[in-house]
Motif scaffolding. Structure first.
Motif, PDB file in Angstrom:
ATOM      1  N   LEU A  23       0.821  -1.213   0.000  1.00  0.00           N
ATOM      2  CA  LEU A  23       0.000   0.000   0.000  1.00  0.00           C
ATOM      3  C   LEU A  23       0.853   1.260   0.000  1.00  0.00           C
ATOM      4  CD1 LEU A  23      -2.780  -1.053   2.518  1.00  0.00           C
ATOM      5  CD2 LEU A  23      -2.989  -0.810   0.042  1.00  0.00           C
ATOM      6  N   LEU A  24       1.915   1.281   0.797  1.00  0.00           N
ATOM      7  CA  LEU A  24       2.798   2.443   0.832  1.00  0.00           C
ATOM      8  C   LEU A  24       3.495   2.652  -0.509  1.00  0.00           C
ATOM      9  CD1 LEU A  24       4.332   2.118   4.396  1.00  0.00           C
ATOM     10  CD2 LEU A  24       2.725   3.848   3.581  1.00  0.00           C
ATOM     11  N   ALA A  25       3.935   1.569  -1.130  1.00  0.00           N
ATOM     12  CA  ALA A  25       4.586   1.672  -2.440  1.00  0.00           C
ATOM     13  C   ALA A  25       3.618   2.249  -3.473  1.00  0.00           C
ATOM     14  CB  ALA A  25       5.101   0.307  -2.884  1.00  0.00           C
ATOM     15  N   ILE A  32      -2.078  10.491  -5.897  1.00  0.00           N
ATOM     16  CA  ILE A  32      -3.508  10.782  -6.002  1.00  0.00           C
ATOM     17  C   ILE A  32      -4.322   9.790  -5.169  1.00  0.00           C
ATOM     18  CG2 ILE A  32      -3.938   9.393  -8.070  1.00  0.00           C
ATOM     19  CD1 ILE A  32      -5.415  12.854  -7.529  1.00  0.00           C
ATOM     20  N   LEU A  33      -3.765   8.609  -4.913  1.00  0.00           N
ATOM     21  CA  LEU A  33      -4.466   7.595  -4.137  1.00  0.00           C
ATOM     22  C   LEU A  33      -4.732   8.027  -2.701  1.00  0.00           C
ATOM     23  CD1 LEU A  33      -2.551   4.392  -5.317  1.00  0.00           C
ATOM     24  CD2 LEU A  33      -4.840   5.144  -6.006  1.00  0.00           C
ATOM     25  N   ILE A  34      -3.902   8.925  -2.172  1.00  0.00           N
ATOM     26  CA  ILE A  34      -4.085   9.334  -0.782  1.00  0.00           C
ATOM     27  C   ILE A  34      -4.676  10.730  -0.655  1.00  0.00           C
ATOM     28  CG2 ILE A  34      -2.338   7.788   0.145  1.00  0.00           C
ATOM     29  CD1 ILE A  34      -0.468  10.239   0.280  1.00  0.00           C
ATOM     30  N   GLU A  35      -5.227  11.254  -1.744  1.00  0.00           N
ATOM     31  CA  GLU A  35      -5.845  12.576  -1.698  1.00  0.00           C
ATOM     32  C   GLU A  35      -6.987  12.611  -0.685  1.00  0.00           C
ATOM     33  OE1 GLU A  35      -8.393  15.291  -4.672  1.00  0.00           O
ATOM     34  OE2 GLU A  35      -6.476  14.587  -5.437  1.00  0.00           O
ATOM     35  N   GLY A  48     -10.641  11.167   5.300  1.00  0.00           N
ATOM     36  CA  GLY A  48      -9.758  12.168   5.907  1.00  0.00           C
ATOM     37  C   GLY A  48      -9.353  13.298   5.000  1.00  0.00           C
ATOM     38  N   ARG A  49     -10.309  13.935   4.376  1.00  0.00           N
ATOM     39  CA  ARG A  49      -9.993  15.069   3.507  1.00  0.00           C
ATOM     40  C   ARG A  49      -9.409  16.221   4.308  1.00  0.00           C
ATOM     41  NH1 ARG A  49      -7.834  16.804  -0.937  1.00  0.00           N
ATOM     42  NH2 ARG A  49      -8.850  18.589  -1.839  1.00  0.00           N
TER      43      ARG A  49
END
Length: 58
Positions: A23-25, A32-35, A48-49
């Protein structure tokens, strides 16, 4: 907005879980995946926006 079922290969990946390293990689490769990360704790889950939303469940 595309649904998961519309993504190529989504059916093959259904039900699979990734480990933390994978997941971290992915997050590093495609930020964009963690936006809008989803944070889940015993108190509940939030999108968590904003950091304030995350603090609600920590």
């Amino acid at each position: 907005m595309r649904h998961v079922a519309q993504r190529p290969g989504a059916a093959a990946r259904a039900g699979r879980r990734a480990d933390d390293e994978t997941l971290l990689a992915a997050a590093i490769a495609q930020p964009i995946l963690i936006e809008r990360p989803i944070v889940e704790t015993d108190k509940g889950a939030v999108i968590g926006r904003t950091s304030k939303r995350v603090l609600e469940v920590l």
